[in-house]
Scaffold this motif. Structure first.
Motif, mmCIF file in Angstrom:
data_model
loop_
_atom_site.group_PDB
_atom_site.id
_atom_site.type_symbol
_atom_site.label_atom_id
_atom_site.label_comp_id
_atom_site.label_asym_id
_atom_site.label_seq_id
_atom_site.Cartn_x
_atom_site.Cartn_y
_atom_site.Cartn_z
ATOM 1 N N TYR A 175 0.828 -1.210 0.000
ATOM 2 C CA TYR A 175 0.000 0.000 0.000
ATOM 3 C C TYR A 175 0.862 1.260 0.000
ATOM 4 C CZ TYR A 175 0.595 0.466 5.124
ATOM 5 O OH TYR A 175 1.108 0.621 6.396
ATOM 6 N N LYS A 176 2.165 1.102 0.264
ATOM 7 C CA LYS A 176 3.080 2.242 0.170
ATOM 8 C C LYS A 176 4.502 1.716 0.032
ATOM 9 C CE LYS A 176 3.935 2.981 5.144
ATOM 10 N NZ LYS A 176 3.897 3.927 6.268
ATOM 11 N N VAL A 177 5.386 2.602 -0.402
ATOM 12 C CA VAL A 177 6.830 2.339 -0.419
ATOM 13 C C VAL A 177 7.495 3.476 0.326
ATOM 14 C CG1 VAL A 177 8.887 1.963 -1.823
ATOM 15 C CG2 VAL A 177 6.672 1.254 -2.684
ATOM 16 N N ILE A 178 8.446 3.145 1.193
ATOM 17 C CA ILE A 178 9.131 4.183 1.955
ATOM 18 C C ILE A 178 10.646 4.030 1.822
ATOM 19 C CG2 ILE A 178 7.246 4.440 3.603
ATOM 20 C CD1 ILE A 178 8.805 2.799 5.621
ATOM 21 N N LEU A 179 11.343 5.122 2.073
ATOM 22 C CA LEU A 179 12.804 5.099 2.134
ATOM 23 C C LEU A 179 13.262 6.237 3.026
ATOM 24 C CD1 LEU A 179 13.985 7.629 0.275
ATOM 25 C CD2 LEU A 179 13.444 6.099 -1.592
ATOM 26 N N ASP A 180 14.482 6.148 3.485
ATOM 27 C CA ASP A 180 15.110 7.214 4.243
ATOM 28 C C ASP A 180 16.264 7.770 3.417
ATOM 29 O OD1 ASP A 180 13.502 6.833 6.584
ATOM 30 O OD2 ASP A 180 14.734 5.079 7.065
#
Lengths: 163, 163
Positions: free
Chosen positions: B133-138
């Motif tokens: 439902y989402k993709v994240i990164l730092d």
């Protein structure tokens, strides 16, 4: 987002009778999913759906740990707080491992007792004992000071794409 | 930190002969670990160490994808860029999945050709197709605009404990 709803302050940690332990299958009946709904959209799961996801995560062994806080003396033994750690294996850092803390939440009625801090500190210990070279999490800017109390320092920004 | 060293700008993506594919065991001989060293401390791994980690990650199937960019016409076929996606399974969001992008790096001599953007966009597609439902990164604050070109928006702060 790792964590938007832990309690804002800790107090009385040392003599708190609350027990911190790993998630059990029977915690579906103790309000675990309802607790997560205080953090994010979280429709209830059927017992079968919960069991399936539980088994998938249990298959990861110590690479995926969900801790919960419960009061053993309470009649319903509802889950009061939770937090998750999963271990990412990398090629860099000599084949290093990174711990990711996710889904930290404390029940609104149980905040201010340090349960979230106890959960997060235990997750950090588990990551260290597993040989991780660091533990990371994402949070809202308002929670920087909270996580600083568990030894976290700000390192960067979190970016996201929502589908 | 997900990514500190992709190239700053993209150009000529459409006719670039570079091939984006999944990591292969033989990429140890094509400078994959040396490429990662442009992102973080990364001592070389022996062939055996590399193979062990490769097998551990391959066992995760499509829940752990490392993409690499290579020029098939180059004599040494050295890896020019890479990025990683792993899928986290949750109880919240109806038993939802989140994609985590990590370890994006483009070789210093190959920057400005859009290779990093191609890798990241492909990782986002893979996450979407996997039902995340989402993709994240730092990333560092300086890279916000870079990842915005892949559809990312700033969501929070990254906190870390180093051991």
């Amino acid at each position: 987002m790792a964590s938007t709803s832990p309690e804002p302050a800790a107090a009385g940690e040392t003599n708190d009778p609350i027990h911190i332990r790993r998630l059990e299958l029977s915690d579906h009946e103790r309000g675990f999913v309802a607790l997560l709904s205080q953090l994010s959209a979280c429709p209830d799961l059927t017992a079968s759906e919960f069991a399936t996801r539980f088994a998938e995560l249990a298959a990861q062994g110590d690479d995926h740990v969900i801790l919960v806080a419960e009061d053993p003396s309470a009649s319903d033994r509802r889950i009061l707080a939770t937090g998750c750690l999963f271990v990412e294996r990398k090629f860099l850092r000599g084949g290093g491992k990174v711990g990711h803390v996710e889904d930290v939440v404390v029940d609104a009625a149980a905040r201010g007792r340090g349960l979230g801090l106890r959960v997060v500190r235990r997750l950090v210990e588990i990551a260290r004992d597993a040989g991780c070279y660091k533990v990371i999490l994402d949070c809202t800017p308002e929670l920087r000071a909270y996580y600083a109390r568990c030894g976290f320092v700000e390192k960067g920004v979190q970016m996201a794409v929502y589908f």
